[in-house]
Design a protein around this motif. Structure first.
Motif, PDB file in Angstrom:
ATOM      1  N   SER A 285     107.096 -40.348  76.985  1.00 56.90           N
ATOM      2  CA  SER A 285     106.920 -41.783  77.206  1.00 56.90           C
ATOM      3  C   SER A 285     107.080 -42.576  75.909  1.00 56.90           C
ATOM      4  N   PRO A 286     107.862 -43.667  75.914  1.00 53.73           N
ATOM      5  CA  PRO A 286     107.917 -44.546  74.741  1.00 53.73           C
ATOM      6  C   PRO A 286     106.571 -45.228  74.564  1.00 53.73           C
ATOM      7  N   THR A 287     105.959 -45.074  73.404  1.00 58.50           N
ATOM      8  CA  THR A 287     104.569 -45.513  73.247  1.00 58.50           C
ATOM      9  C   THR A 287     104.348 -46.400  72.034  1.00 58.50           C
ATOM     10  N   ARG A 288     104.761 -45.925  70.852  1.00 56.16           N
ATOM     11  CA  ARG A 288     104.563 -46.721  69.629  1.00 56.16           C
ATOM     12  C   ARG A 288     105.825 -47.533  69.358  1.00 56.16           C
ATOM     13  N   LEU A 372      96.197 -48.561  61.949  1.00 54.95           N
ATOM     14  CA  LEU A 372      96.629 -47.174  62.022  1.00 54.95           C
ATOM     15  C   LEU A 372      95.466 -46.197  62.171  1.00 54.95           C
ATOM     16  N   ASP A 373      94.243 -46.648  61.867  1.00 53.80           N
ATOM     17  CA  ASP A 373      93.110 -45.736  62.037  1.00 53.80           C
ATOM     18  C   ASP A 373      92.516 -45.800  63.439  1.00 53.80           C
ATOM     19  N   ALA A 374      93.079 -46.633  64.317  1.00 55.85           N
ATOM     20  CA  ALA A 374      92.628 -46.647  65.710  1.00 55.85           C
ATOM     21  C   ALA A 374      93.006 -45.311  66.360  1.00 55.85           C
ATOM     22  N   ASP A 375      92.132 -44.801  67.206  1.00 55.77           N
ATOM     23  CA  ASP A 375      92.394 -43.511  67.850  1.00 55.77           C
ATOM     24  C   ASP A 375      93.714 -43.510  68.599  1.00 55.77           C
ATOM     25  N   ILE A 376      94.038 -44.617  69.239  1.00 56.14           N
ATOM     26  CA  ILE A 376      95.225 -44.680  70.084  1.00 56.14           C
ATOM     27  C   ILE A 376      96.520 -44.581  69.281  1.00 56.14           C
ATOM     28  N   GLU A 380      97.713 -39.084  71.589  1.00 57.86           N
ATOM     29  CA  GLU A 380      98.604 -39.434  72.697  1.00 57.86           C
ATOM     30  C   GLU A 380      97.800 -40.092  73.822  1.00 57.86           C
ATOM     31  N   PRO A 381      98.097 -41.361  74.164  1.00 59.24           N
ATOM     32  CA  PRO A 381      97.301 -42.030  75.200  1.00 59.24           C
ATOM     33  C   PRO A 381      97.587 -41.522  76.603  1.00 59.24           C
ATOM     34  N   PHE A 382      98.823 -41.103  76.878  1.00 58.33           N
ATOM     35  CA  PHE A 382      99.213 -40.568  78.180  1.00 58.33           C
ATOM     36  C   PHE A 382      98.782 -41.514  79.297  1.00 58.33           C
ATOM     37  N   GLY A 383      99.158 -42.762  79.130  1.00 60.17           N
ATOM     38  CA  GLY A 383      98.782 -43.753  80.125  1.00 60.17           C
ATOM     39  C   GLY A 383      99.606 -45.016  79.976  1.00 60.17           C
TER      40      GLY A 383
END
Length: 475
Positions: A285-288, A372-376, A380-383
């Motif tokens: 999935s395209p995410t970032r 950049l230190d956010a968990d997401i 991988e959010p997978f959502g």
């Protein structure tokens, strides 16, 4: 339609009942129970292993014509049963019917391609002095333990079954307990097409119990896994104990580089549907979204506007563009990750909440200016969430694309031919789509690098992964 009765398949026979533990299979659009899936005990797994050993001795001596006939026959049956298979997959997994119908076609294309590959398992003869002979041949590796996840309930089992069968191996498939009837439907097509009953088995169970039992057996010669990086690392360690061969397709965190020389609307028209396909529950999935500063605001605002218009609903409804998430764990994960990001300063433009009070629906979401230190940004959010940040130029954009230890799929948008070649060289991923989201096909290898795994499925490489090389020298 009526949801089918659930069972395992061992030595060609359905296995259920007998006081076995069960897993409740749930419709993610309603939260209601679809059926009770029997889970394997140790005796079931031992029987599957013994059958796979017999199946390998039988199938390794089959001819290319026999293997091709089975694969082509299964492809024809899947086409005949397309609507039935698609509806079962939508009931179990939630994605729209349009997407599960495509999954059937993916399997049809792959099985037909692999049928052709059975005739192309070439070796070679080396040049030697008169009276001497050296040959290099390819042989099936042996019984394969194949683990498939729930996000592509038809396509993943098809990949796991097709390659070993084309190579002359037997296979024990453990598909996801959330989507068992889909996997059973694919295997049944192969059996109905003439696959000997000893060659392919389907078991379900407590994942750690099944994996330890199968991988602890010397009968299994290869592990094929698709799933999370954490689970993949664990299984790779188990496989290493017996030096089993492995093909590992693990997690990703797909970067998308968008440069300032693009047609922004064209990119959005392609990437927004790509992001929310299967509610973002796609390893590639395209995410970032790594967007050059000059087009960042237009891209961000256009993305959010399009995301907010997506129709969310039951996958069996023809109007639905995005179905529910596959299980209750996924909306919980979205709330945790998006909540952490906004608490650390990210801006939420749309979504960020559940839909209704029935099923596992979550709104298509867009975050921007995420630290950049956010968990997401690291997990991988997978959502159904797009992460959109601005960057000054090519060097910084490539650095961000390569920052994480994942390297499955990446995407880039630019008409600049020289930049395209630089990106092809510099981006660390197993697959790269430039000005497209189409990064797979029956004839193309599918796999990643770094923490996203090793080895490939699909293409000639998928069959090659189920073969070993033997050199024979005659004096």
């Amino acid at each position: 339609m009526t949801y089918p009765a659930l069972h395992m398949i061992i030595d060609g026979a359905p296995v259920s009942g007998g006081g076995r533990r069960t897993h409740q299979v749930v419709n993610p659009a309603t939260g209601e129970m679809l059926g009770a899936l029997p889970l394997a005990d140790a005796a079931d797994l031992d029987r599957a292993l013994e059958t796979a050993a017999r199946g390998f001795r039988l199938w390794r001596d089959s001819t290319p014509h026999q293997r091709a006939a089975v694969l082509q026959g299964a492809a024809r049956l899947m086409m005949e049963r397309q609507e039935e298979l698609a509806r079962i997959a939508t009931l179990e997994q939630g994605k729209p019917l349009a997407e599960t119908r495509v999954e059937v076609l993916m399997n049809v294309g792959l099985f037909n391609f692999y049928a052709g590959e059975t005739f192309r398992l070439y070796g070679r003869t080396l040049v030697r002095p008169a009276g001497q002979r050296s040959t290099i041949s390819k042989e099936p590796v042996g019984p394969v333990a194949a683990f498939a996840p729930w996000n592509f309930p038809l396509g993943n089992p098809g990949r796991k079954l097709g390659a070993p069968i084309a190579a002359g191996c037997s296979v024990i498939l453990k598909a996801a307990e959330e989507t068992p009837a889909s996997a059973l439907g694919v295997l049944q097509c192969l059996l109905d097409a003439g696959l000997p009953k000893e060659v392919a088995q389907a078991v379900f169970g407590v994942p750690d119990e099944v994996s330890r039992h199968l991988l602890g057996s010397p009968i299994i010669r290869k592990l094929s896994f698709t799933g999370s990086t954490a689970v993949g690392k664990h299984l790779a360690k188990l496989a290493a104990e017996d030096c089993k061969r492995t093909t590992m397709e693990m997690g990703g965190h797909g970067p998308v580089l968008v440069f300032d020389d693009v047609d922004v609307d064209r990119v959005l028209d392609t990437m927004v549907p790509g992001k929310y396909r299967n509610a973002g529950q796609v390893c590639v999935s395209p995410t970032r979204f790594i967007v050059q500063e000059d087009v960042f605001e237009r891209f961000r605002d256009g993305f959010a506007e399009r995301a907010a218009r997506i129709v969310v609903g039951d996958g069996l409804d023809a109007a639905t563009q995005m179905g529910p998430m596959a299980n209750p764990r996924r909306p919980d994960a979205m709330e945790r990750l998006i909540g952490d990001a906004t608490a650390k300063g990210a801006t939420l433009h749309t979504g960020g909440e559940r839909v209704g009070n029935r099923g596992f629906f979550y709104k298509p979401s867009v975050l921007s200016e995420i630290p950049l230190d956010a968990d997401i940004m690291n997990e991988e959010p997978f959502g159904p969430v797009a992460l959109i940040n601005p960057y000054a130029g090519e060097e910084a954009m490539i650095a961000e694309a390569n920052r994480l230890p994942y390297g499955l799929a990446a995407y880039a948008w630019t008409p600049d031919a020289k930049r395209q070649r630089r990106l092809a060289r510099e981006i660390e991923s197993g697959m790269l789509g430039i000005n497209t989201t189409m990064i797979g096909g029956a004839d193309s290898p599918f796999g990643g690098v770094k923490w996203s795994g090793h080895g490939s499925e699909d293409g000639p490489e998928g069959v090659e992964a189920c073969l070993v090389t033997k050199a024979v020298h005659e004096g």
